[in-house]
Design an enzyme around this catalytic site. Structure first.
Site, PDB file in Angstrom:
ATOM      1  N   LYS A 197     -12.717  -1.890   7.250  1.00 52.56           N
ATOM      2  CA  LYS A 197     -12.057  -2.852   8.141  1.00 52.56           C
ATOM      3  C   LYS A 197     -12.537  -2.635   9.582  1.00 52.56           C
ATOM      4  CE  LYS A 197      -8.376  -2.455   4.852  1.00 52.56           C
ATOM      5  NZ  LYS A 197      -8.588  -3.603   3.972  1.00 52.56           N
ATOM      6  N   ASP A 231      -1.828   6.603   6.387  1.00 48.47           N
ATOM      7  CA  ASP A 231      -2.874   5.716   5.900  1.00 48.47           C
ATOM      8  C   ASP A 231      -3.160   4.736   7.036  1.00 48.47           C
ATOM      9  OD1 ASP A 231      -4.425   3.733   4.797  1.00 48.47           O
ATOM     10  OD2 ASP A 231      -3.041   3.230   3.161  1.00 48.47           O
ATOM     11  N   TRP A 275       0.828  -1.204   0.000  1.00 50.94           N
ATOM     12  CA  TRP A 275       0.000   0.000   0.000  1.00 50.94           C
ATOM     13  C   TRP A 275       0.861   1.252   0.000  1.00 50.94           C
ATOM     14  CZ3 TRP A 275      -4.324  -1.159  -1.954  1.00 50.94           C
ATOM     15  CH2 TRP A 275      -4.926  -2.386  -1.675  1.00 50.94           C
TER      16      TRP A 275
HETATM   17  C1  LIG Z   1      -3.471  -0.093   4.315  1.00 52.44           C
HETATM   18  C2  LIG Z   1      -4.392   0.014   3.137  1.00 52.44           C
HETATM   19  N1  LIG Z   1      -4.384   1.135   2.395  1.00 52.44           N
HETATM   20  C3  LIG Z   1      -5.181   1.274   1.333  1.00 52.44           C
HETATM   21  C4  LIG Z   1      -6.036   0.278   0.952  1.00 52.44           C
HETATM   22  C5  LIG Z   1      -6.915   0.476  -0.252  1.00 52.44           C
HETATM   23  O1  LIG Z   1      -8.171   0.752   0.198  1.00 52.44           O
HETATM   24  P1  LIG Z   1      -9.440   0.915  -0.771  1.00 52.44           P
HETATM   25  O2  LIG Z   1      -9.768  -0.458  -1.259  1.00 52.44           O
HETATM   26  O3  LIG Z   1     -10.470   1.489   0.157  1.00 52.44           O
HETATM   27  O4  LIG Z   1      -9.074   1.838  -1.864  1.00 52.44           O
HETATM   28  C6  LIG Z   1      -6.102  -0.903   1.693  1.00 52.44           C
HETATM   29  C7  LIG Z   1      -7.037  -1.979   1.312  1.00 52.44           C
HETATM   30  O5  LIG Z   1      -7.016  -3.074   1.811  1.00 52.44           O
HETATM   31  C8  LIG Z   1      -5.248  -1.037   2.807  1.00 52.44           C
HETATM   32  O6  LIG Z   1      -5.252  -2.147   3.551  1.00 52.44           O
END
Ligand SMILES: Cc1ncc(COP(=O)(O)O)c(C=O)c1O
Length: 365
Positions: free
Chosen positions: A200, A176, A106
């Site tokens: 989550k 994030d 991520w």
């Molecule tokens: C730490 C983290 N950041 C970003 C995301 C991406 O999130 P989204 O699917 O809401 O765009 C995720 C998805 O699992 C994640 O775990």
């Protein structure tokens, strides 16, 4: 009305388990939301009934996370992934640079998006060691004049989590927190911005929470599309356009549930207890289960591990599935096994999974 059905042992990484009492309440209110004769999904987002839900969700998050009046709480769409682009769009640009701490997939995605908008540098990375750990604070390097420093507080795929955040002084810190928001106490005042997809710990997918310091917003670029400016949403209490009303209602109810069970303190107690019972199964297995994360970087939200061979891992996952444990496959990008033990996952699921792990080891060790 009580649901008379068996709930799954849900270890999905997201969307993931929601508290049963919240689902039951939503079910009860679904057809006639608080005497309106309509479901929450059928209400105007400009109605008083909806506005109350919206504002209560914001107030609850502020209360639970100790968010001061210096911050805006926004409900956006596009997932955490759109934040990867919105952050540099708003805060990077010509002559500005940003630092990214790389702790997993991520962070890599966030970094790649930022590159499209300005000068970015990796302030630290644990990629060489397969992202088994969070870099030590002393390893983080930046010059001090960055527009911001970005980190991923919990690495959903690799199963690592920051235990302590850097004090970045004049450099705005952005995190994030998609996979560990509201799972433990965080000093929000250390951050200029925190963001998280809701799916989550906070509710269903479709809502992205952004907590942003008002002062930081003043530094944002203005030459970007209206919908992609944080200030548009801040000025309009996240009601510039139609928000995901059902998702925000559910988020508010999940926050209400956290308040009811005893707030963050109780959440922390539960999360530690839940993670421990599974980590214990790994640690007491004499190497039958191999944890991916280094001990001091272990996530309390996503517990990642492997078995000695791919064959054994396959058998483990197949049997786990047969016994009703859902979502324990590792992320498709790295394989292995992963149990996500977010706030709403009950202790009983974790205990049952750890017993299953012990039993599988006895039969196959
Ligand atoms: C730490 C983290 N950041 C970003 C995301 C991406 O999130 P989204 O699917 O809401 O765009 C995720 C998805 O699992 C994640 O775990």
């Amino acid at each position: 009305m009580k649901l008379d059905i068996k709930r799954a042992y849900n270890f999905n990484a997201g969307p993931s388990a929601l508290p049963l009492s919240v689902l039951e309440k939503a079910q009860q209110e679904l057809i006639d939301f608080r005497g309106t004769g309509m479901s929450i999904m059928e209400l105007s987002h400009r109605s008083a009934a909806y506005e109350e839900v919206h504002n209560q969700a914001i107030a609850r998050l502020k209360d639970l996370m100790g968010i001061s009046e210096d911050y805006e709480v926004l409900f956006l769409q596009g997932g955490a992934s759109l934040q990867f682009s919105m952050i540099p769009m708003n805060f990077l640009g010509e002559g500005k640079k940003a630092g990214y701490v790389m702790t997993g997939s991520w962070s890599e995605k966030a970094f790649a998006e930022a590159k499209l908008f300005g000068e970015v540098a990796q302030a630290a990375s644990s990629k060489e060691g397969k992202y088994r750990r969070i870099p030590r604070l002393a390893e983080i390097q930046y010059q001090g004049d960055e527009a911001y420093l970005h980190l991923t507080s919990n690495n959903t795929i690799y199963g690592t989590q920051w235990k302590e955040f850097p004090a970045t002084g004049n450099v705005p810190l952005i995190a994030d927190m998609s996979s560990d928001i509201l799972s433990k106490h965080v000093d929000v005042s250390k951050f200029s911005m925190i963001y998280a997809g809701a799916q989550k710990n906070l509710g269903p997918s479709g809502v992205t929470v952004v907590i942003v310091r008002k002062e930081f917003l003043e530094k944002a670029n203005s030459n970007i599309p209206t919908m992609l400016k944080y200030s548009t949403h801040a000025k309009n209490n996240s009601l510039y356009n139609t928000p995901p009303t059902f998702g925000i209602y559910m988020l508010g109810e999940v926050l209400g549930w956290v308040q009811e069970i005893g707030g963050l303190e109780e959440v922390v107690r539960r999360n530690e207890e839940k993670a421990k019972v599974i980590y214990d199964a790994i640690d007491h297995s004499n190497g039958f289960y191999i944890g991916h994360a280094e001990n001091d970087s272990r996530s309390l939200m996503n517990i990642t591990f492997n078995l000695k061979s791919e064959e054994l891992e396959k058998a483990f996952l197949a049997q786990a599935k047969q016994e009703g444990f859902i979502g324990v496959n590792g992320h498709r990008s790295i394989g292995g096994c992963r149990a996500s033990t977010y706030n709403a996952v009950p202790y009983e699921s974790c205990k049952a999974f750890s017993e299953f792990m012990e039993q599988f080891q006895k039969q196959n060790g």
